[in-house]
Design an enzyme around this catalytic site. Structure first.
Site, short mmCIF file in Angstrom:
data_model
loop_
_atom_site.label_atom_id
_atom_site.label_comp_id
_atom_site.label_asym_id
_atom_site.label_seq_id
_atom_site.Cartn_x
_atom_site.Cartn_y
_atom_site.Cartn_z
N ILE A 49 -42.80 -30.88 -0.28
CA ILE A 49 -41.63 -29.81 0.04
C ILE A 49 -41.12 -29.04 -0.81
CG2 ILE A 49 -39.04 -29.59 1.26
CD1 ILE A 49 -39.90 -32.43 2.72
N PHE B 31 -46.22 -34.21 5.25
CA PHE B 31 -45.26 -33.85 4.18
C PHE B 31 -44.27 -34.97 3.85
CE2 PHE B 31 -43.26 -32.47 8.01
CZ PHE B 31 -41.97 -32.81 7.57
N CYS B 32 -43.99 -34.54 2.61
CA CYS B 32 -42.86 -35.61 2.14
C CYS B 32 -42.13 -34.67 1.00
CB CYS B 32 -43.47 -36.75 1.61
SG CYS B 32 -44.60 -36.68 0.30
N THR B 33 -41.28 -35.14 0.18
CA THR B 33 -40.55 -34.45 -0.74
C THR B 33 -41.34 -33.89 -1.91
OG1 THR B 33 -38.68 -35.96 -0.40
CG2 THR B 33 -38.55 -34.54 -2.45
#
Length: 305
Positions: A211, A182-184
């Site tokens: 996210i 996952f990332c922003t």
């Protein structure tokens, strides 16, 4: 011509799409001219592999620039995320040409052809609760410092290009068969998933919309998220429901700070904080102070106008 536009609420659009672009130079001019005409601010990156960035503008301008980007690049086939701010989140409008829209420096990786399996936010909790699943935070350590998912592994990278080194040294496709990332907003883990597949990992997943989408879609009482999500604009961080967090930013090193950090001797507004004071040379300190004074002067002039 650039319009001077006053607005109380700024519409913000974070977007990316991996798509082949042959003439980035021509596209750069077309997009920048349109943004300036509409009073849009922010930064867009263009590369042969696609488009990435965050822009903001008045509510009547944002639909027009999004429509143009849809016509040119079909950005709805990537990720387009909306939010709001009560102040102008960026000072200028930039459209920059890059070799990659997110830099990994792994030429064998091509997200336009191969990526991992997308996972909707509503399905994320069940996926990562699998005891055989490794959950990787693909962001950098100054971002993970203020928040991440419960149980996530933090590679503690300074820059995204170090992610490949972390995988080479710490993970084995024969042993670590299930990986969720996952990332922003989704772009880094999408490219990271393409890299993992190129290295022989069998089951590779990534959080669709990142996210930001998770914080919007998943109720706080069901959430596995802890803390705030770091952003690359003046909001610094957001929490569930996309509410702004109370974090501030050190403009010397760009590290997120809490209110208690501002009371330390190491903190000087616009210059230093506890994260960078030990590496701050007198020359850099003077340059940062001059920069801060210039910003303050411009802000004072704007208030008086």
């Amino acid at each position: 011509m650039t319009h001077s536009i006053s607005t109380d609420i700024w519409k913000i659009v974070a977007l990316y799409r991996f798509v082949e672009i042959k003439d980035t130079v021509h596209l750069q001019k077309t997009i920048k001219d349109a943004c300036l005409e509409l009073g849009i601010c922010g930064t867009l990156l263009l590369a042969p592999e696609g488009i990435n960035g965050t822009i903001a503008g008045p509510s009547n301008s944002i639909p027009r620039i999004v429509e143009l980007l849809e016509t040119l690049l079909e950005i709805s086939n990537g990720e387009v995320k909306y939010s709001e701010a009560d102040h102008k989140p960026f000072r200028h409008m930039k459209v920059r040409l890059k070799k990659e829209i997110v830099t990994l420096r792994q030429p064998q990786v091509d997200p336009t052809k191969s990526v991992g399996t997308y996972v909707d936010p509503k399905d994320w909790n069940d996926l990562v609760n699998d005891p055989d699943m490794i959950m990787l935070d693909t962001r950098n350590k100054y971002e993970t410092a203020i928040g991440t998912f419960k149980g996530a592994t933090d590679p503690e990278t300074d820059v995204f290009t170090q992610f490949a080194d972390y995988v080479e040294k710490n993970l084995d496709p024969k042993k670590n068969k299930k990986v969720a990332m996952f990332c922003t907003g989704g772009i880094r883990c999408e490219k990271a998933s393409s890299y993992m597949l190129s290295k022989g990992f069998e089951e590779v997943y990534h959080l669709k919309g990142g996210i930001l989408q998770y914080l919007e879609d998943v109720p706080e009482e069901e959430s596995l998220w802890e803390g705030s999500c770091f952003l690359f604009d003046r909001r610094v961080g957001i929490e569930h429901g996309l509410k702004e967090s109370a974090h501030l930013l050190c403009y010397g090193c760009r590290y997120p700070l809490e209110q208690v950090d501002l009371e330390l001797e190491s903190y000087e507004k616009g210059v230093s904080c506890k994260h960078c004071i030990d590496n701050l040379t007198p020359e850099k300190a003077r340059a940062f102070r001059m920069r801060h004074q210039q910003f303050q002067k411009l802000a004072d002039e704007k208030k008086q106008a």
